[in-house]
Design an enzyme around this catalytic site. Structure first.
Site, mmCIF file in Angstrom:
data_model
loop_
_atom_site.group_PDB
_atom_site.id
_atom_site.type_symbol
_atom_site.label_atom_id
_atom_site.label_comp_id
_atom_site.label_asym_id
_atom_site.label_seq_id
_atom_site.Cartn_x
_atom_site.Cartn_y
_atom_site.Cartn_z
ATOM 1 N N GLY A 132 67.968 6.316 34.239
ATOM 2 C CA GLY A 132 66.751 6.326 33.429
ATOM 3 C C GLY A 132 65.740 5.347 34.014
ATOM 4 N N GLY A 133 64.536 5.393 33.506
ATOM 5 C CA GLY A 133 63.526 4.391 33.852
ATOM 6 C C GLY A 133 62.890 4.540 35.214
ATOM 7 N N GLY A 135 70.353 10.417 37.894
ATOM 8 C CA GLY A 135 71.292 9.308 38.027
ATOM 9 C C GLY A 135 70.937 8.123 37.143
ATOM 10 N N MET A 186 63.688 18.689 37.332
ATOM 11 C CA MET A 186 63.802 17.227 37.378
ATOM 12 C C MET A 186 62.527 16.635 37.957
ATOM 13 S SD MET A 186 66.711 16.600 36.031
ATOM 14 C CE MET A 186 66.600 14.813 36.230
ATOM 15 N N ASP A 241 73.089 13.257 28.790
ATOM 16 C CA ASP A 241 73.179 13.199 30.245
ATOM 17 C C ASP A 241 74.610 12.915 30.678
ATOM 18 O OD1 ASP A 241 70.526 13.661 31.314
ATOM 19 O OD2 ASP A 241 69.946 11.815 30.274
ATOM 20 N N GLY A 264 63.775 9.153 27.861
ATOM 21 C CA GLY A 264 64.759 8.114 27.562
ATOM 22 C C GLY A 264 64.066 6.811 27.285
ATOM 23 N N SER A 265 63.658 6.126 28.365
ATOM 24 C CA SER A 265 63.112 4.780 28.189
ATOM 25 C C SER A 265 61.837 4.754 27.354
ATOM 26 C CB SER A 265 62.912 4.103 29.537
ATOM 27 O OG SER A 265 62.506 5.021 30.503
ATOM 28 N N MET A 295 75.280 16.734 35.133
ATOM 29 C CA MET A 295 75.039 16.275 36.511
ATOM 30 C C MET A 295 76.406 16.034 37.128
ATOM 31 S SD MET A 295 71.858 13.793 35.565
ATOM 32 C CE MET A 295 72.314 13.809 33.853
ATOM 33 N N ASP A 338 62.399 16.475 33.003
ATOM 34 C CA ASP A 338 63.283 15.335 32.756
ATOM 35 C C ASP A 338 63.046 14.255 33.797
ATOM 36 O OD1 ASP A 338 65.388 13.654 32.155
ATOM 37 O OD2 ASP A 338 66.965 15.129 32.544
ATOM 38 N N GLY A 339 62.584 13.086 33.333
ATOM 39 C CA GLY A 339 62.443 11.920 34.203
ATOM 40 C C GLY A 339 61.025 11.378 34.229
ATOM 41 N N GLY A 340 60.897 10.123 33.822
ATOM 42 C CA GLY A 340 59.592 9.469 33.900
ATOM 43 C C GLY A 340 58.558 10.010 32.927
ATOM 44 N N HIS A 380 69.235 15.123 23.991
ATOM 45 C CA HIS A 380 69.549 15.368 25.400
ATOM 46 C C HIS A 380 70.703 14.449 25.814
ATOM 47 C CE1 HIS A 380 68.440 16.688 29.490
ATOM 48 N NE2 HIS A 380 68.681 15.434 29.873
ATOM 49 N N HIS A 438 73.100 18.143 29.620
ATOM 50 C CA HIS A 438 72.640 18.218 31.014
ATOM 51 C C HIS A 438 73.785 17.742 31.901
ATOM 52 C CE1 HIS A 438 69.665 16.318 34.175
ATOM 53 N NE2 HIS A 438 70.360 17.322 34.677
ATOM 54 N N MET A 473 77.225 12.479 33.617
ATOM 55 C CA MET A 473 77.284 12.138 35.053
ATOM 56 C C MET A 473 78.723 11.842 35.440
ATOM 57 S SD MET A 473 73.977 9.658 35.370
ATOM 58 C CE MET A 473 72.461 9.977 34.466
ATOM 59 N N SER A 506 66.668 11.288 25.419
ATOM 60 C CA SER A 506 67.896 11.165 26.212
ATOM 61 C C SER A 506 68.690 9.971 25.714
ATOM 62 C CB SER A 506 67.555 10.963 27.688
ATOM 63 O OG SER A 506 68.721 10.512 28.348
HETATM 64 C C1 DX5 Z 1 68.171 11.089 34.767
HETATM 65 C C2 DX5 Z 1 68.470 11.739 33.437
HETATM 66 C C3 DX5 Z 1 67.359 11.623 32.473
HETATM 67 C C4 DX5 Z 1 66.978 10.219 32.110
HETATM 68 C C5 DX5 Z 1 65.538 10.202 31.690
HETATM 69 O O1 DX5 Z 1 69.235 11.290 35.596
HETATM 70 O O2 DX5 Z 1 68.758 13.108 33.604
HETATM 71 O O3 DX5 Z 1 67.586 12.405 31.305
HETATM 72 O O4 DX5 Z 1 67.768 9.668 31.125
HETATM 73 O O5 DX5 Z 1 65.184 8.886 31.467
HETATM 74 P P1 DX5 Z 1 63.680 8.364 31.539
HETATM 75 O O6 DX5 Z 1 62.928 9.088 30.452
HETATM 76 O O7 DX5 Z 1 63.830 6.910 31.280
HETATM 77 O O8 DX5 Z 1 63.154 8.701 32.903
HETATM 78 ZN ZN ZN Z 2 68.793 14.563 31.795
#
Ligand code: DX5
Ligand code: ZN
Length: 222
Positions: free
Chosen positions: A149-150, A147, A142, A35, A203-204, A68, A181-183, A33, A66, A37, A8
C-alpha cells in the site's frame, strides 16, 4: 455510472479486522477489498481464506478478493467457501502456466456461483484481457505494482481504462465494472473516473484519513 468505493483492508490493523470492516460499512463503502499475497507472486504474505471467513459475518458488504498469488486455481475453493463475493486473478500469474489457464480459472470461480474478474499489472497491456471480457464481471487495472500500500499512482493506467471502457462498450457490456487499485486519493479518483473506471480501491487514503466517511465521500467526488 455509479462509483463504488472498495477500501483495502491491507491498510487496516490486522489485530482489529472486524472493527475495520464495520467502519468501512458504516462509512458508506460499497465493497471490502481483500488483498491476498503469497510471498511469491509478490514478496509479502498477507492472509488466506481464514481471514475472509472470519470477516464474513462482520459485514453485509460484498467481499472483493484480489488474489496476488501463483497458481490461483489451487486456492479458489478456499476463498469461495470462505464467503468471497468476487475473486480476481492476475493475468501474469495465469499466462505463465498456460494460454488457457486464465479462462479456466475464471470459469472455476463462476462454478461456485460467485463473480470473477481478471487483473493486469501496470506494465501489461489491457488488450491481454480482451479475450476474457465475455466472462468477466469486473476487470482490475493496477495503478501501482502490487505488493504494498501507499505507493504513487502510475498515470499510464488512464489510457488503459479508456481502452477497457471502449472495448466493453463495443462488446455490448457498457456497464462492466472497471476497478483501479493503487495510489487512489481524491485527486487520482477524479482522473480514473473521468477515464471510465467505476470501482475505486483505496487503502492508505481511507485508513489514514481523520474522518473515514468524509474520505469515502471525497473519493466519490461528493
Ligand atoms: C497493492 C494492493 C492494493 C493496496 C492499495 O498491492 O493491491 O489494494 O492496498 O493501497 P493504496 O490505496 O494505499 O495504494
Ligand atoms: Zn488490491
Amino acid at each position: 455510472m455509479q462509483i463504488k468505493i472498495a477500501p483495502s483492508i491491507l491498510s487496516a490493523d490486522f489485530s482489529r479486522m472486524g472493527e475495520a470492516v464495520a467502519l468501512c460499512e458504516r462509512s458508506g463503502a460499497d465493497l471490502i477489498h481483500c488483498d491476498v499475497m503469497d510471498g511469491s507472486f509478490v514478496a509479502p504474505i498477507t492472509f488466506g481464506g481464514q481471514m475472509v471467513k472470519n470477516i464474513r459475518p462482520a459485514t453485509r458488504l460484498p467481499l472483493d478478493v484480489h488474489l496476488m498469488i501463483e497458481h490461483p486455481q489451487t486456492q479458489i475453493k478456499f476463498f469461495a467457501e470462505a464467503g468471497a463475493d468476487i475473486i480476481t486473478v492476475h493475468y501474469e500469474a495465469c499466462s505463465k502456466i498456460s494460454p488457457s489457464y486464465l479462462r479456466e480459472t475464471l470459469e472455476l470461480i463462476r462454478s461456485y456461483g460467485i463473480k470473477c474478474g481478471a487483473v493486469v499489472n501496470p506494465d501489461v497491456p489491457v488488450e491481454r484481457l480482451f479475450p476474457v471480457f465475455d466472462l468477466c464481471d469486473m476487470v482490475l487495472l493496477m495503478s501501482v505494482f502490487p505488493g504494498y500500500g501507499g505507493q504513487k499512482f502510475i498515470e499510464g493506467v488512464l489510457d488503459k481504462i479508456r481502452a477497457a471502457r471502449q472495448y466493453a462498450i463495443s462488446c455490448g457490456k457498457p456497464e462492466l465494472d472497471i476497478e483501479v487499485d493503487g495510489g487512489i486519493n481524491a485527486h487520482t479518483a477524479r482522473l480514473v473516473t473521468e477515464a471510465g473506471a467505476n470501482v475505486l480501491v483505496a487503502g492508505s487514503a481511507l485508513f489514514s484519513a481523520p474522518d473515514f466517511a468524509e474520505a469515502v465521500r471525497e473519493l466519490r467526488g461528493q
